[in-house]
Design a protein around this motif. Structure first.
Motif, PDB file in Angstrom:
ATOM      1  N   UNK A  22       0.836  -1.202   0.000  1.00  0.00           N
ATOM      2  CA  UNK A  22       0.000   0.000   0.000  1.00  0.00           C
ATOM      3  C   UNK A  22       0.870   1.252   0.000  1.00  0.00           C
ATOM      4  N   UNK A  23       1.935   1.223   0.787  1.00  0.00           N
ATOM      5  CA  UNK A  23       2.817   2.393   0.859  1.00  0.00           C
ATOM      6  C   UNK A  23       3.454   2.683  -0.498  1.00  0.00           C
ATOM      7  N   UNK A  24       3.931   1.625  -1.159  1.00  0.00           N
ATOM      8  CA  UNK A  24       4.515   1.805  -2.491  1.00  0.00           C
ATOM      9  C   UNK A  24       3.480   2.346  -3.471  1.00  0.00           C
ATOM     10  N   UNK A  25       2.274   1.780  -3.427  1.00  0.00           N
ATOM     11  CA  UNK A  25       1.229   2.196  -4.356  1.00  0.00           C
ATOM     12  C   UNK A  25       0.890   3.673  -4.209  1.00  0.00           C
ATOM     13  N   UNK A  26       0.875   4.145  -2.979  1.00  0.00           N
ATOM     14  CA  UNK A  26       0.499   5.536  -2.719  1.00  0.00           C
ATOM     15  C   UNK A  26       1.662   6.483  -2.966  1.00  0.00           C
ATOM     16  N   UNK A  27       2.862   6.084  -2.588  1.00  0.00           N
ATOM     17  CA  UNK A  27       3.998   7.007  -2.627  1.00  0.00           C
ATOM     18  C   UNK A  27       4.800   6.949  -3.919  1.00  0.00           C
TER      19      UNK A  27
END
Length: 211
Positions: A22-27
């Motif tokens: 999720x962090x990769x997808x958002x950032x």
């Protein structure tokens, strides 16, 4: 905006074989950032603040490499994968759950005002480098193959490839064919070139026999 960010992030995780967190997808996904910036630009555009809307759009292009005109209408969970070089015109309309790869243009064929850019229905896939031009409709779950030039409407569920884009010799049924076509599907342009070569070879053989 926060809810939409999460929706796009979930879509990225579900559709990207790299399986980002999720962090990769958002950032780390420029396509997500471009859509969020576009939401702001589009609200300003619809409110009549045209110059600020264009400034936001320009700033988004600077950050992401993706150019979306603030007047374009974009549905939910648009996934722009990689994204660099994508151009989406003013009167383009994009449905829900659409997947667009890098180098794609949703452009126009006229300088006259009015509807001049494509409409992409829900679930459409546009392969890398494809050019979809004019006020045409790309039907639900249709696919435009990589580097195709599409200037005609595409019915629901149909795959088109080549220049100009046409359906291949047999249907694409592989749901994982992210670039619009699956390995082994013939290219109609290559088939036409092969037919011309065969005809030229036959003509040369006839000429040699006459000589």
């Amino acid at each position: 905006m926060f809810r939409e960010t999460l929706d796009i992030a979930r879509s990225i995780r579900a559709r990207d074989p790299a399986q980002p967190t999720f962090a990769e997808s958002i950032l780390c996904y420029a396509g997500l950032h471009a859509v969020i910036w576009h939401r702001l630009a589009n609200r300003l555009w619809r409110a009549g603040f045209r110059a600020p809307a264009r400034c936001v759009s320009h700033f988004s292009r600077f950050l992401t490499g993706i150019e979306i005109h603030p007047g374009a209408r974009i549905g939910r969970r648009l996934f722009i994968d990689h994204g660099m070089g994508v151009v989406i015109g003013e009167t383009a309309e994009i449905g829900d759950d659409v997947l667009i790869y890098h180098g794609v243009t949703l452009g126009g064929l006229t300088t006259q005002p009015g509807k001049r850019h494509p409409t992409l229905e829900d679930g459409v896939i546009i392969g890398a480098g494809a050019q979809v031009l004019g006020p045409i409709r790309i039907g639900r779950h249709a696919r435009v193959g990589a580097n195709a030039v599409c200037v005609d409407a595409v019915p629901d569920g149909v795959t088109v490839v080549g220049i100009p884009a046409r359906p291949p010799g047999r249907p694409c049924t592989d749901p994982t064919a992210g670039y619009g076509i699956a390995p082994g599907i013939p290219d109609p342009v290559a088939e036409q070139i092969a037919a011309l070569r065969a005809e030229i070879a036959a003509m040369r053989e006839r000429d040699s026999l006459r000589a």
